[in-house]
Enzyme design. Structure first.
Site, PDB file in Angstrom:
ATOM      1  N   ASP A  82      -2.564 -10.584  -2.464  1.00  0.00           N
ATOM      2  CA  ASP A  82      -3.148 -10.074  -1.224  1.00  0.00           C
ATOM      3  C   ASP A  82      -4.600  -9.668  -1.504  1.00  0.00           C
ATOM      4  O   ASP A  82      -4.926  -9.234  -2.608  1.00  0.00           O
ATOM      5  CB  ASP A  82      -2.339  -8.857  -0.742  1.00  0.00           C
ATOM      6  CG  ASP A  82      -2.763  -8.374   0.630  1.00  0.00           C
ATOM      7  OD1 ASP A  82      -2.084  -8.730   1.608  1.00  0.00           O
ATOM      8  OD2 ASP A  82      -3.770  -7.633   0.727  1.00  0.00           O
ATOM      9  N   HIS A 121      -6.230  -7.192  -0.607  1.00  0.00           N
ATOM     10  CA  HIS A 121      -6.385  -5.751  -0.860  1.00  0.00           C
ATOM     11  C   HIS A 121      -5.611  -5.355  -2.119  1.00  0.00           C
ATOM     12  O   HIS A 121      -4.585  -5.949  -2.440  1.00  0.00           O
ATOM     13  CB  HIS A 121      -5.863  -4.947   0.339  1.00  0.00           C
ATOM     14  CG  HIS A 121      -6.536  -5.297   1.633  1.00  0.00           C
ATOM     15  ND1 HIS A 121      -6.003  -6.217   2.519  1.00  0.00           N
ATOM     16  CD2 HIS A 121      -7.700  -4.864   2.170  1.00  0.00           C
ATOM     17  CE1 HIS A 121      -6.812  -6.318   3.565  1.00  0.00           C
ATOM     18  NE2 HIS A 121      -7.857  -5.522   3.381  1.00  0.00           N
ATOM     19  N   ASP A 142      -4.579 -12.836   3.286  1.00  0.00           N
ATOM     20  CA  ASP A 142      -5.823 -12.356   3.871  1.00  0.00           C
ATOM     21  C   ASP A 142      -7.045 -12.624   2.989  1.00  0.00           C
ATOM     22  O   ASP A 142      -8.154 -12.213   3.328  1.00  0.00           O
ATOM     23  CB  ASP A 142      -5.733 -10.864   4.244  1.00  0.00           C
ATOM     24  CG  ASP A 142      -4.977 -10.037   3.229  1.00  0.00           C
ATOM     25  OD1 ASP A 142      -4.654 -10.554   2.142  1.00  0.00           O
ATOM     26  OD2 ASP A 142      -4.705  -8.851   3.520  1.00  0.00           O
ATOM     27  N   HIS A 196       0.816  -1.226   0.000  1.00  0.00           N
ATOM     28  CA  HIS A 196       0.000   0.000   0.000  1.00  0.00           C
ATOM     29  C   HIS A 196       0.850   1.278   0.000  1.00  0.00           C
ATOM     30  O   HIS A 196       0.315   2.364  -0.254  1.00  0.00           O
ATOM     31  CB  HIS A 196      -0.935   0.036   1.212  1.00  0.00           C
ATOM     32  CG  HIS A 196      -1.995  -1.028   1.196  1.00  0.00           C
ATOM     33  ND1 HIS A 196      -2.833  -1.225   0.127  1.00  0.00           N
ATOM     34  CD2 HIS A 196      -2.343  -1.970   2.127  1.00  0.00           C
ATOM     35  CE1 HIS A 196      -3.660  -2.240   0.388  1.00  0.00           C
ATOM     36  NE2 HIS A 196      -3.375  -2.713   1.589  1.00  0.00           N
TER      37      HIS A 196
HETATM   38 ZN   LIG Z   1      -4.125  -7.170   2.602  1.00  0.00          ZN
END
Ligand SMILES: [Zn+2]
Length: 343
Positions: free
Chosen positions: A163, A165, A250, A126
């Site tokens: 991931d 996200h 995740d 991120h």
């Molecule tokens: Zn994540």
């Protein structure tokens, strides 16, 4: 049979985020404990990374961000945004996390018969060139990719981010860089809100950002289809010299931060896919770097299972399939993404 090099450093535990925070040192401790308990085959080896140098971090990040994190840590810590913690030793831990990912890509580049996995934190995907966010301080995979391009002579690097996200920071770093294919599979909508299918890259890198914004509930079958119909063909078309994976866990059905339904066996299938693609396209060069994964049991057992699979063993799925099943058919989205990318 090829081997696997695992890259770990105790300094990664010194990034202290507080008991309430999901991205806590216990994540790595759980992985290390599970690796100690597993009967790892003899072709799994261990490496200890050096910290990334500041000039290497500067290959991605603005000096202002580096100064902000260093100063905040030296003053005892603080917060960046609502969710990203800097503790007294976080700057050093973040340099080790980036250094570990650099070591993973350099080792995979130099010895293609060894897959590598940097088991590091804080995570990175991120973090944008000028902003730390989403539990991430420096973008480990982006920094390591720049080292490949600017120091190792690589010309084409594929980054696959599974991931749950969206890897917004990695996308930002390479949005107009035609040397990098960035492919992200993520739940959408979800934090950080980016990663629509229509975000496909800019300028001479148009078509080299490939986003798969999957609906909540996707399981092993949907991820398999996304790999078969999008990830594998775009990588074959790009012909990377190395595959670097942002390996977050995740998307596991037990994870508390998202709503996907992948099983440990599903992660193993993704890793085997990347392993086959690396063998087919880039002489076996495959490096993974840990991103998210917040259920300690699912994280640890999935990481161990992936390492076992990369080492040629048959891993166990300790948690089994998702209770209540999963969404399997994502063909309309995959058709849309294939259309956007001319597949
Ligand atoms: Zn994540």
């Amino acid at each position: 049979m090829s081997g696997v090099a695992l890259i770990m450093h105790p300094e990664c535990l010194a990034h202290e985020t507080g008991e309430w925070h999901p991205e806590k040192p216990e994540r790595l401790q759980a992985i290390w404990d599970a690796l100690q308990a597993a009967s790892l085959p003899p072709n799994v080896s261990w490496l200890t990374p050096a910290p990334a140098t500041v000039p290497r971090i500067l290959r991605v990040h603005q000096p202002r961000l580096i100064d902000e994190i260093r100063t905040m840590a030296a003053r005892g810590g603080g917060m960046i945004g609502l969710d990203t913690v800097v503790s007294r030793r976080s700057f050093d831990a973040a340099l080790i996390a980036a250094g570990g990912t650099i070591q993973a890509v350099e080792t995979a580049w130099d010895t293609p018969d060894r897959r590598t996995f940097a088991l590091v934190r804080p995570p990175g995907h991120h973090a944008t060139p000028d902003t730390a966010m989403g539990f991430c301080l420096f973008n480990n995979v982006a920094v390591a990719t720049r080292v490949l391009l600017e120091e190792k002579g690589a010309r084409r690097v594929a980054i696959v981010d599974f991931d749950v996200h969206h890897g917004n920071g990695t996308q930002d770093a390479f949005i107009d860089d035609p040397r990098v294919l960035f492919c992200s599979l993520h739940q959408f909508p979800l934090y950080p809100g980016t990663g629509r299918a229509e975000e496909i890259g800019e300028g001479s890198a148009r078509g080299l950002t490939v986003n798969l914004p999957l609906p909540p509930g996707c399981g092993d079958v949907a991820y398999r289809a996304a790999f078969d119909r999008v990830v594998e063909p775009v990588l074959r078309r790009f012909q990377p010299e190395i595959i670097v994976a942002s390996a977050g866990f995740d998307a596991h059905w037990a994870d508390p931060l998202a709503h996907m339904r992948l099983s440990t066996s599903g992660f193993v299938e993704l890793a085997r896919s990347l392993d086959r693609l690396a063998t087919e396209l880039c002489g076996g060069r495959l490096a993974l770097s840990l991103e998210g994964g917040y259920d300690l049991g699912a994280l640890a057992s999935s990481v161990v299972a992936v390492i076992m699979a990369l080492a040629g063993e048959t891993p166990q799925d300790l948690l089994g399939p998702p209770p209540g099943g999963a969404l399997e058919n994502v063909d309309p989205l995959l058709d849309h993404v294939r259309g956007l990318h001319g597949l």
